[in-house]
Design a protein around this motif. Structure first.
Motif, PDB file in Angstrom:
ATOM      1  N   GLY A 186      15.622 -19.338  31.795  1.00 37.70           N
ATOM      2  CA  GLY A 186      14.418 -19.401  30.977  1.00 37.70           C
ATOM      3  C   GLY A 186      13.696 -18.091  30.798  1.00 37.70           C
ATOM      4  O   GLY A 186      14.325 -17.025  30.734  1.00 37.70           O
ATOM      5  N   ASP A 187      12.345 -18.157  30.790  1.00 38.60           N
ATOM      6  CA  ASP A 187      11.573 -16.999  30.343  1.00 38.60           C
ATOM      7  C   ASP A 187      10.221 -16.865  31.031  1.00 38.60           C
ATOM      8  O   ASP A 187       9.295 -16.285  30.479  1.00 38.60           O
ATOM      9  CB  ASP A 187      11.356 -17.087  28.825  1.00 38.60           C
ATOM     10  N   VAL A 188      10.102 -17.409  32.252  1.00 37.66           N
ATOM     11  CA  VAL A 188       8.821 -17.282  32.954  1.00 37.66           C
ATOM     12  C   VAL A 188       8.763 -15.935  33.675  1.00 37.66           C
ATOM     13  O   VAL A 188       9.748 -15.195  33.734  1.00 37.66           O
ATOM     14  CB  VAL A 188       8.604 -18.450  33.939  1.00 37.66           C
ATOM     15  N   THR A 189       7.610 -15.616  34.240  1.00 27.22           N
ATOM     16  CA  THR A 189       7.427 -14.328  34.919  1.00 27.22           C
ATOM     17  C   THR A 189       8.450 -14.134  36.033  1.00 27.22           C
ATOM     18  O   THR A 189       8.969 -13.030  36.236  1.00 27.22           O
ATOM     19  CB  THR A 189       5.995 -14.247  35.495  1.00 27.22           C
TER      20      THR A 189
ATOM     21  N   LEU B 145      18.545  -3.353  43.197  1.00 28.12           N
ATOM     22  CA  LEU B 145      19.363  -3.418  44.410  1.00 28.12           C
ATOM     23  C   LEU B 145      20.854  -3.474  44.073  1.00 28.12           C
ATOM     24  O   LEU B 145      21.682  -3.787  44.928  1.00 28.12           O
ATOM     25  CB  LEU B 145      18.960  -4.647  45.236  1.00 28.12           C
ATOM     26  N   ASN B 146      21.165  -3.208  42.793  1.00 29.73           N
ATOM     27  CA  ASN B 146      22.562  -3.184  42.318  1.00 29.73           C
ATOM     28  C   ASN B 146      23.272  -4.521  42.480  1.00 29.73           C
ATOM     29  O   ASN B 146      24.464  -4.583  42.793  1.00 29.73           O
ATOM     30  CB  ASN B 146      23.362  -2.073  43.032  1.00 29.73           C
ATOM     31  N   ILE B 147      22.529  -5.586  42.249  1.00 27.38           N
ATOM     32  CA  ILE B 147      23.099  -6.937  42.287  1.00 27.38           C
ATOM     33  C   ILE B 147      23.230  -7.439  40.856  1.00 27.38           C
ATOM     34  O   ILE B 147      22.357  -7.221  40.017  1.00 27.38           O
ATOM     35  CB  ILE B 147      22.191  -7.885  43.102  1.00 27.38           C
ATOM     36  N   GLN B 148      24.328  -8.105  40.576  1.00 29.65           N
ATOM     37  CA  GLN B 148      24.571  -8.650  39.239  1.00 29.65           C
ATOM     38  C   GLN B 148      23.531  -9.713  38.887  1.00 29.65           C
ATOM     39  O   GLN B 148      23.129 -10.517  39.732  1.00 29.65           O
ATOM     40  CB  GLN B 148      25.965  -9.286  39.183  1.00 29.65           C
ATOM     41  N   VAL B 149      23.111  -9.697  37.613  1.00 22.85           N
ATOM     42  CA  VAL B 149      22.141 -10.683  37.120  1.00 22.85           C
ATOM     43  C   VAL B 149      22.766 -11.488  35.988  1.00 22.85           C
ATOM     44  O   VAL B 149      23.332 -10.928  35.043  1.00 22.85           O
ATOM     45  CB  VAL B 149      20.847 -10.004  36.624  1.00 22.85           C
ATOM     46  N   VAL B 150      22.665 -12.811  36.098  1.00 17.42           N
ATOM     47  CA  VAL B 150      23.128 -13.728  35.060  1.00 17.42           C
ATOM     48  C   VAL B 150      21.908 -14.461  34.518  1.00 17.42           C
ATOM     49  O   VAL B 150      21.107 -15.012  35.283  1.00 17.42           O
ATOM     50  CB  VAL B 150      24.144 -14.738  35.647  1.00 17.42           C
ATOM     51  N   HIS B 151      21.759 -14.448  33.180  1.00 16.73           N
ATOM     52  CA  HIS B 151      20.607 -15.095  32.547  1.00 16.73           C
ATOM     53  C   HIS B 151      21.065 -16.348  31.805  1.00 16.73           C
ATOM     54  O   HIS B 151      21.855 -16.266  30.862  1.00 16.73           O
ATOM     55  CB  HIS B 151      19.925 -14.122  31.572  1.00 16.73           C
ATOM     56  N   VAL B 152      20.576 -17.482  32.248  1.00 17.65           N
ATOM     57  CA  VAL B 152      20.849 -18.762  31.586  1.00 17.65           C
ATOM     58  C   VAL B 152      19.728 -19.034  30.592  1.00 17.65           C
ATOM     59  O   VAL B 152      18.556 -18.957  30.935  1.00 17.65           O
ATOM     60  CB  VAL B 152      20.945 -19.907  32.622  1.00 17.65           C
ATOM     61  N   GLU B 153      20.089 -19.368  29.365  1.00 23.63           N
ATOM     62  CA  GLU B 153      19.177 -19.522  28.229  1.00 23.63           C
ATOM     63  C   GLU B 153      18.815 -18.144  27.674  1.00 23.63           C
ATOM     64  O   GLU B 153      17.691 -17.869  27.283  1.00 23.63           O
ATOM     65  CB  GLU B 153      17.916 -20.304  28.611  1.00 23.63           C
ATOM     66  N   ALA B 154      19.805 -17.275  27.648  1.00 23.53           N
ATOM     67  CA  ALA B 154      19.610 -15.905  27.156  1.00 23.53           C
ATOM     68  C   ALA B 154      19.596 -15.877  25.633  1.00 23.53           C
ATOM     69  O   ALA B 154      20.098 -16.780  24.969  1.00 23.53           O
ATOM     70  CB  ALA B 154      20.733 -15.010  27.679  1.00 23.53           C
TER      71      ALA B 154
ATOM     72  N   PHE C  43      24.319 -16.550  29.336  1.00 21.68           N
ATOM     73  CA  PHE C  43      24.725 -17.918  29.012  1.00 21.68           C
ATOM     74  C   PHE C  43      23.753 -18.457  27.970  1.00 21.68           C
ATOM     75  O   PHE C  43      22.538 -18.504  28.209  1.00 21.68           O
ATOM     76  CB  PHE C  43      24.758 -18.777  30.268  1.00 21.68           C
ATOM     77  N   THR C  44      24.271 -18.865  26.824  1.00 24.16           N
ATOM     78  CA  THR C  44      23.421 -19.136  25.659  1.00 24.16           C
ATOM     79  C   THR C  44      23.463 -20.599  25.229  1.00 24.16           C
ATOM     80  O   THR C  44      24.418 -21.335  25.502  1.00 24.16           O
ATOM     81  CB  THR C  44      23.831 -18.252  24.469  1.00 24.16           C
TER      82      THR C  44
END
Length: 362
Positions: A100-103, A115-124, A150-151
């Motif tokens: 989503g899109d909250v703070t 911290l060089n960790i992979q980020v996956v965004h669901v509802e991108a 992920f869209t």
């Protein structure tokens, strides 16, 4: 073993992550090398999000609650980032999954990337084009630094491509909120009210955006238009206490207008499923009404979910009282559009997400 830290900070996040957790647990049962840690940032305190809320949606108790809510946008963002950094150092992972899109979505994405960790965004990839909305800034910043996306729609894919994201990082999987809806639709609970509501013979109203509820005269004009345009139908308004006080101060009342406290997920969606229509300024509700085939009037000047209009039951009404009356006339005359199915909104999105995550990182 693929270790995923899942972030949720507000009620809509939990609705979206519930089926993802279920799909991860199913994959684990099948012998897949995947596990998760659920982190509640504490962005919003919601008394309806008690143990019963988690139980209703099959969500386990979070492994950690950062209790970072309160304060201004900047203070909240800073609190989440400081506390989430400590969480990640104490509990390292391979991927941070945000929804989503909250703070919390934005703050945890930034913290993870530093911290060089992979980020996956669901509802991108969804966009309203309105930078006065905090959510739009959160979406844009999160998408600017995420590794995989992920869209929910082809338009979201297009938005990401136009921003320079390569196709192999875009995964069109559907909508996890609809996974939750479809898996719970037979479990909806009728709220207990001291007034009678007949199925198909009442309207549901929700308003929460500051541009609608904080401007007293605008709110009064909109409420008058809704009540004048809704015929003999009762209007049910689950209302936030802060908004309730504004409405009380304005003296907005009507025999057909029923203010009720915010409802649980299963109760609220029972009301939506049996309503004549929903009048709202929420994005998520427009998705749920589309899948349930319920007419929806969105009191906003823009939407980040245009597929609910082009393919669904939603119309972008705006906030002009005359426009509100016009669309209510269409509704009451029985001429509202029917809407149809939206691709990939089939209840299997979370399974696709977990399968892709294992393919990418497994």
């Amino acid at each position: 073993m693929l270790k995923i830290t899942i972030i949720a900070g507000a009620r809509p996040n939990f609705v979206k992550i519930a089926p993802i957790i279920k799909a991860i647990n199913a994959a684990k049962t099948d012998g897949k090398a995947i596990d998760f840690r659920l982190v509640h940032t504490g962005q919003h305190y919601d008394k309806k999000m008690s143990g019963s809320f988690f139980e209703q949606l099959g969500i386990p108790e979070p492994h950690a609650n950062l209790e970072a809510g309160g304060g201004t946008q900047a203070e909240q963002t800073a609190n989440i980032m400081v506390r989430f950094e400590q969480e990640l150092i104490a509990h390292p992972c391979d991927v941070v999954l945000v929804v989503g899109d909250v703070t919390s979505t934005m703050a945890c994405s930034i913290t993870a990337k530093k911290l060089n960790i992979q980020v996956v965004h669901v509802e991108a990839g969804i966009r309203s084009g309105d930078l006065s909305m905090p959510e739009e800034i959160n979406r844009m910043l999160t998408d600017a630094i995420s590794d995989h996306f992920f869209t929910t729609s082809e338009l979201a894919n297009t938005n990401l491509r136009q921003a320079g994201v390569a196709d192999n990082r875009i995964h069109f999987v559907g909508n996890t909120m609809i996974d939750t809806l479809l898996s719970n639709i037979d479990k909806f609970i009728a709220p207990t009210f001291d007034f009678n509501l007949e199925s198909g013979k009442y309207l549901v109203l929700t308003l929460h955006r500051p541009s609608n509820v904080d401007e007293a005269e605008q709110l009064k004009a909109m409420m008058q238009a809704i009540m004048e345009g809704s015929g003999d139908y009762p209007v049910l308004f689950p209302v936030h206490p802060r908004t309730a006080k504004v409405l009380q101060d304005l003296g907005i009342s009507d025999a057909r207008l029923h203010y009720v406290e915010p409802l649980s997920y299963l109760e609220f969606n029972y009301l939506v499923k049996h309503a004549k229509a929903v009048v709202t300024d929420s994005g998520g509700i427009t998705e749920e009404t589309t899948v349930m085939g319920i007419p929806c009037l969105t009191l906003r000047k823009n939407t980040e979910r245009p597929e609910t209009i082009t393919l669904g039951t939603n119309e972008l009404v705006g906030t002009n009282p005359d426009s509100i009356r016009k669309y209510l006339d269409i509704l009451l005359s029985g001429q509202w559009k029917k809407g149809g199915q939206i691709p990939m909104w089939d209840g299997k999105t979370s399974e696709r997400i977990v399968e892709r995550l294992l393919n990418i990182y497994g």
